[in-house]
Motif scaffolding. Structure first.
Motif, PDB file in Angstrom:
ATOM      1  N   ALA B 214       0.864  -1.192   0.000  1.00 24.63           N
ATOM      2  CA  ALA B 214       0.000   0.000   0.000  1.00 24.63           C
ATOM      3  C   ALA B 214       0.898   1.239   0.000  1.00 24.63           C
ATOM      4  CB  ALA B 214      -0.933  -0.040   1.205  1.00 24.63           C
ATOM      5  N   ALA B 215       1.105   1.888   1.156  1.00 22.34           N
ATOM      6  CA  ALA B 215       1.941   3.082   1.205  1.00 22.34           C
ATOM      7  C   ALA B 215       3.377   2.729   0.823  1.00 22.34           C
ATOM      8  CB  ALA B 215       1.905   3.693   2.603  1.00 22.34           C
ATOM      9  N   ASN B 216       4.166   3.767   0.509  1.00 19.84           N
ATOM     10  CA  ASN B 216       5.547   3.503   0.124  1.00 19.84           C
ATOM     11  C   ASN B 216       6.483   3.399   1.330  1.00 19.84           C
ATOM     12  OD1 ASN B 216       5.878   6.171   0.874  1.00 19.84           O
ATOM     13  ND2 ASN B 216       5.862   6.951  -1.233  1.00 19.84           N
ATOM     14  N   ASP B 360      -5.518   1.857  -3.966  1.00 11.70           N
ATOM     15  CA  ASP B 360      -4.155   2.109  -3.499  1.00 11.70           C
ATOM     16  C   ASP B 360      -3.350   0.848  -3.201  1.00 11.70           C
ATOM     17  OD1 ASP B 360      -3.951   4.803  -3.723  1.00 11.70           O
ATOM     18  OD2 ASP B 360      -4.709   5.224  -1.703  1.00 11.70           O
TER      19      ASP B 360
END
Lengths: 462, 462
Positions: B214-216, B360
């Protein structure tokens, strides 16, 4: 030149010394969650204690059942005035995963960032850097004016990152010694790189570990698959049920004590024009994932959450292993809002799990942290004084904001010492708090020192 | 005294030597899933090759893209007769978790068990012990009669525990060399400690790893909770959805190719009076966890499964860390029944995941193993010969059973070489296959050797 201006000029002339002291503290790997770092936690406590003694405080490292607490006192000028209690924590989050750091987490480096120089290290901002902002302000008052302009006590703990689990007991045992007029805490953020902020809300927290056991050993999935209970499948079913597709948490009664956001506050927050797209874009995301139909700041500041912070079980190595494991584990935490009782949420979680547990599964729930959400009055004289100090330092008015994080000690200080807290912090959203490459902008650090120099001057009067 | 009886007498006089050779092989930690053991895998292959050469085989260690394969040939007596291909594997499952072993996994020990002496080691039964039963039988034919009673080829691979991923290519490249009349495989179980069995069904397998991003970077759950997507929550939702409360797998179309159990087979299996309570009781469980409303043996032998074999993500250390991680991972496998296409199941799984994936999140699905379930004719002359050899050895008739495990090579040998397999194995349900303290009863090992001595005699005739 007023005393405050003299102190400010002195602070401005000693930026490099401030940074060197900050780096000293950052080099101590005081990870409270990991027993191997217990000695480092004590070293950090001793370092803070020495700092306090060097600037005229009577200070000691005090024992708890866990990592020690540093307490210091300075009488200030004789004859009345306010008594302030500064709170900070010297412990930091575990640095893992280490391979994602661009420099070793406990070797602080000064690098260039889009907003100018920044310091990268675990604890750069949370909370060593922030603690140093007021510790340096106190130092410069001492070096310029012989001491702070009012009576000051200091409390720096070493278990904030593991839920301040022994601090409540410490406060209870030292109520008389620690009672003051106001607690000052720097563990929150600015509104943005140029705009200071005062936080008037914090979320609370319930942090648990769920351990599920089934068979008395790992089993072959070919020989037992179709007959034996798989505790990972069970755990994913339970955790998958925690929220529905709209992001609503499905534990019965979970929202019973969650108040609706007052219309006035909603308007105030709407006026901040928070750019959630940019906020998420900074970490590679684009679509808000919280409850549908709620504003961004409402979701971040005034709504509870349920996040699985870690999960593990079975074979996690390379390639394949056809196992039905005996156990499965997860760390599950809830951010709570003022009004919600962590105890009631825990009971609800327990019931929720037990209702989904077949006969052959055993569950145990460990609790690592429990704290209530808090809300401080936005119209007190303390807030007015802080607004003035911040505006003078930043050249623009301070925003009154909420904070999605939890500082359990703030609710403990309210409950046990009867103290309101003034939450003035200098972090930024991109500080990578709790992540690899945590940083603190040098400009924020230095503005933090100056703000605290002014705040001491502004709060000192009775 | 017939030749077979002479060979049996010779084998009976050399039990200790057989055990010593078996122990030599067990001491080589040939864990195919772990790259650090690649050299050990090669050592195990060379050891098997030497054994074959010592008993008159032309044998070589042959390269693949992964761990090598051992191939050996013995012409047998000149002039006709059957050509048998013996299959085994020298690789073993990872021994982890090491702390649950009562003795080091690669230092075999002989201990007492409820059914007499047993050997404890990783690979004791699966498949080093079972492979040694026919290798020793071939040795005693060689030492007594100058060689096996018919033409024999041998194929011992080193990647069975990681899905035999390079074996199909090897078979395709060596079709002419390996084509025989029948494959003989010992990698299955007896019915119980006293009753031999021939397996006529094997489940197939699809083994995958699901990686969700998901997020980096890892995020602070206070600052981002309520806005940022949590990939562990997402993964638990997806995996929690895989099955309903009745144990039915919810991937659309999953059961389309799953045949109903023929009534005759159901009756035959019912007559076995399988004691599922005792089967589960042996591993600390009491309630069957597969599909409701199906018989125990049907669930274990003729119904597909979906098991999460491993899961990990976020903070897995001691205490708490308030992180929303960037990634979450799981190993998910499906046991398949004859008729189900692993490729179709994989496509269904992919669609099932993608349908639950918000914008995402990125998913990747790695495939470690794919094989079809197989069913061999229960009325062939090979089965008749095997029944005779087993009954003569055990003093009671052999049970025709299914097997819940998967031996991918069996379907590859059918598809590529056109070979049916005779599945005669000597393991027991309590052998702790793939678990800590894997064992093989000495009695099973020795009866296995004798059975193979007789089987060679019985199968030799054209």
């Amino acid at each position: 030149m007023s005393t405050v201006d003299t102190v400010l000029a002195h602070a401005a002339a000693r930026r490099e010394e401030s940074r060197a002291r900050w780096f000293e503290l950052l080099r101590i790997p005081s990870v409270s969650a990991q027993p191997k770092h217990a000695g480092d936690c004590r070293r950090a406590a001793e370092w803070v204690c020495e700092q306090l003694r060097a600037i005229g405080f009577t200070a000691n490292v005090r024992e708890t059942k866990g990592h020690p607490v540093v307490v210091g006192h300075h009488p200030g000028p004789t004859g009345g005035g306010r008594h302030l209690l500064y709170y900070g924590h010297y412990d930091v989050q575990p640095p893992e995963p280490l391979e994602l750091w661009t420099s070793p987490p406990f070797e602080p480096v000064l690098t260039d960032g889009p907003n100018g120089p920044r310091v990268v290290a675990r604890g750069a901002v949370d909370d060593k850097g922030q603690t140093m902002t007021w510790l340096e302000a106190l130092r410069f008052w001492h070096e310029t004016a012989g001491g702070p302009p009012c009576r000051v006590s200091v409390l720096v703990e070493g278990e904030e990152e593991i839920g301040s689990r022994n601090l409540a007991e410490f406060l209870e045992e030292n109520v008389e010694e620690l009672r003051a007029d106001l607690a000052v805490v720097s563990d929150t953020n600015q509104w943005d790189a140029k705009t200071p902020a005062i936080s008037t809300r914090l979320r609370g927290m319930l942090y648990t570990q769920i351990d599920i056991r089934a068979a008395n050993k790992d089993l072959h999935s070919g020989l037992f698959g179709g007959s034996a209970l798989n505790p990972i499948n069970l755990l994913t079913r339970i955790l998958g049920d925690l929220k529905d597709e709209s992001g609503e948490i499905l534990i019965p009664g979970f929202y019973d004590e969650v108040p609706d956001l007052p219309e006035a506050l909603r308007k105030q927050w709407d006026a901040l024009n928070f750019d959630e797209k940019a906020f998420l874009g900074g970490v590679g995301l684009s679509v808000p994932a919280g409850e549908l139909g709620r504003g961004a700041l409402e979701r971040l500041w005034a709504r509870p959450t349920a996040d699985v912070n870690g999960i593990w079980g079975g074979y996690m190595g390379e390639g394949s292993k056809t196992v039905i494991p005996a156990e499965a584990h997860a760390k599950v935490s809830f951010r709570l809002v003022p009004g919600q009782s962590p105890t009631k949420v825990l009971a609800g979680l327990r019931d929720f799990i037990v209702a989904r547990l077949p006969d052959d599964a055993q569950v145990s729930i460990q609790v690592f942290s429990m704290s209530e959400g808090i809300e401080v009055p936005a119209d007190s004289p303390y807030i007015t004084a802080a607004k003035g100090a911040l505006e003078a330092t930043f050249g623009r008015p301070a925003v009154l904001m909420g904070c999605g994080g939890s500082i359990p000690v703030v609710s403990s200080m309210k409950r046990i010492l009867g103290l309101d807290s003034l939450l003035v912090g200098f972090g930024l959203d991109d500080d990578q708090v709790h992540s690899p490459n945590e940083k603190f902008d040098l400009n924020c650090f230095e503005k933090g020192i100056d703000s605290h120099v002014r705040l001491l001057g502004a709060l000192a009067g009775g």
